[in-house]
Design an enzyme around this catalytic site. Structure first.
Site, PDB file in Angstrom:
ATOM      1  N   ARG A  69     -90.611   4.451  43.952  1.00 15.78           N
ATOM      2  CA  ARG A  69     -90.872   3.008  43.917  1.00 15.78           C
ATOM      3  C   ARG A  69     -92.366   2.813  44.148  1.00 15.78           C
ATOM      4  O   ARG A  69     -92.883   3.189  45.204  1.00 15.78           O
ATOM      5  CB  ARG A  69     -90.062   2.246  44.975  1.00 15.78           C
TER       6      ARG A  69
ATOM      7  N   HIS B 268     -87.366  -2.821  36.618  1.00 13.39           N
ATOM      8  CA  HIS B 268     -86.435  -2.354  37.659  1.00 13.39           C
ATOM      9  C   HIS B 268     -85.128  -1.931  36.969  1.00 13.39           C
ATOM     10  O   HIS B 268     -84.101  -2.594  37.094  1.00 13.39           O
ATOM     11  CB  HIS B 268     -86.203  -3.502  38.652  1.00 13.39           C
TER      12      HIS B 268
ATOM     13  N   GLN C 188     -81.574  -1.524  38.793  1.00 12.74           N
ATOM     14  CA  GLN C 188     -80.922  -2.797  39.092  1.00 12.74           C
ATOM     15  C   GLN C 188     -80.078  -3.269  37.900  1.00 12.74           C
ATOM     16  O   GLN C 188     -78.966  -3.785  38.056  1.00 12.74           O
ATOM     17  CB  GLN C 188     -81.990  -3.854  39.428  1.00 12.74           C
TER      18      GLN C 188
ATOM     19  N   ASP D 262     -84.235 -14.470  40.619  1.00  9.86           N
ATOM     20  CA  ASP D 262     -84.826 -13.515  41.573  1.00  9.86           C
ATOM     21  C   ASP D 262     -85.937 -14.268  42.298  1.00  9.86           C
ATOM     22  O   ASP D 262     -86.296 -15.403  41.921  1.00  9.86           O
ATOM     23  CB  ASP D 262     -85.378 -12.298  40.794  1.00  9.86           C
TER      24      ASP D 262
ATOM     25  N   CYS E 212     -80.492 -10.088  42.382  1.00  3.72           N
ATOM     26  CA  CYS E 212     -80.637  -8.680  42.803  1.00  3.72           C
ATOM     27  C   CYS E 212     -80.824  -8.551  44.306  1.00  3.72           C
ATOM     28  O   CYS E 212     -80.593  -7.478  44.869  1.00  3.72           O
ATOM     29  CB  CYS E 212     -81.792  -8.034  42.059  1.00  3.72           C
TER      30      CYS E 212
ATOM     31  N   ARG F 230     -74.749  -1.088  43.336  1.00  7.54           N
ATOM     32  CA  ARG F 230     -75.934  -0.218  43.323  1.00  7.54           C
ATOM     33  C   ARG F 230     -75.534   1.206  43.731  1.00  7.54           C
ATOM     34  O   ARG F 230     -76.055   2.170  43.193  1.00  7.54           O
ATOM     35  CB  ARG F 230     -77.017  -0.739  44.298  1.00  7.54           C
TER      36      ARG F 230
END
Ligand code: CP
Ligand code: NVA
Length: 304
Positions: free
Chosen positions: A108, A135, A138, A224, A263, A291
């Site tokens: 990340r 991402h 996700q 988001d 998310c 996830r």
């Protein structure tokens, strides 16, 4: 001299680098992990996952960690600031060294360039654990959650309301692989002009000025944070985004059997009305749980 043949490394970097077939396989395997049809136990015994996080994370970090343990493997967490990468050792040197110890890396970082550089020099698979551009992990969980509730995503309509950010960009890529309509209700001033030109060329994208028009007849509404990690909080941006806040009204405009996803982490009263996470259409806790199942399938795809 016998020449060493290098195996093709299966990195998971961005959805637009994957085939539809591979992505479908990952989503279907995730469902099968969740349903207990595939146990995964001991699949990756003696393999070690390295997690490099330059930015905070709760879901991505913990779900990858637990996923690897449940697959029988080990995990080592590399706090960026406590490694030499955090004080200037090059990405290429880091990649070469880590490849001698560990079997797969989740990275990340803020910069997509750094992610691709790590993958270039790594002899083991690298997974994009989020960067400022995209991402993709996700998205696998989001599509899985969508399909659990609404059915196969092809032919359906998803509406994104709010900032045009990393998660949204991965949704744009997904809409170009799977055949669903993606309505974008984002302030145009927040989208780079060149990117806007490219997006408008995509056949499954529809751009709206009004969140209400975009949500009409949608199967799913998503949003988001308005300020992604590392971004400066600005009143100007907040004002531009206010008309795109997800409210009870927007959820009532969508189809009767529709869902709301986010998310997470969420900011109640900002990108969403105060009680939206608790709305009957909200499936955010399943989305977060998924996830874990999807990380297992991603790890499995990379390591196979
Ligand atoms: N959704 C998501 O990636 O959350 P984290 O930042 O907690 O990993
Ligand atoms: N767009 C958000 C996603 C967090 C998972 C961010 O980058 O902060």
């Amino acid at each position: 001299m016998v020449k060493k043949i290098k195996k093709k490394i299966k990195h998971f970097l961005d959805l637009d680098k994957m085939t539809a077939e591979d992505l479908r396989g990952i989503i279907d395997l995730s469902k099968s992990y969740k349903q207990g049809i595939t146990s995964g136990q001991d699949t990756h015994k003696s393999k070690t996952l390295g997690l490099i996080f330059e930015k905070p994370s709760t879901r991505t970090r913990v779900s990858f960690e637990i996923a690897m343990y449940q697959l029988g493997g080990n995990v080592t967490i590399l706090e960026h600031e406590r490694t030499h990468l955090g004080r200037g050792e090059t990405i290429s040197d880091t990649a070469k060294v880590l490849s001698r110890y560990i079997d797969i890396i989740v990275y990340r970082t803020s910069s997509a360039k750094k992610l691709y550089e790590l993958a270039k020099y790594s002899d083991v698979p690298v997974i994009n654990g989020l960067n400022d551009q995209t991402h993709p992990c996700q998205l696998i969980a989001d599509i899985m959650t969508f399909e659990e509730n609404i059915g196969i995503i092809d032919g359906k309509t998803v509406t994104w309301c709010g900032d045009f950010n990393n998660v949204c960009r991965s949704w744009v890529q997904a809409s170009n692989i799977f055949d669903f309509t993606l309505n974008l209700a984002c302030p145009k001033d927040l989208i780079d002009k060149v990117e806007m030109k490219n997006i408008t060329k995509l056949k499954n994208i529809k751009i709206f000025d009004s969140a209400e028009k975009a949500c009409n007849n949608s199967d799913c509404i998503m949003t988001d944070t308005w300020f992604s990690m590392g971004q400066k909080v600005s009143e100007k941006k907040r004002k531009l985004l206010q008309p795109f806040q997800v409210t009870n009204k927007l959820l009532s405009i969508a189809k009767k059997k529709s869902i709301f996803m986010h998310c997470l982490p969420a900011h109640r009263g900002e990108e969403i009305g105060k009680d939206i996470l608790e709305h009957p259409k909200s499936v955010i806790w399943d989305e977060a749980e998924n996830r874990l199942h999807t990380q297992k399938a991603i790890l499995n795809w990379c390591l196979k």
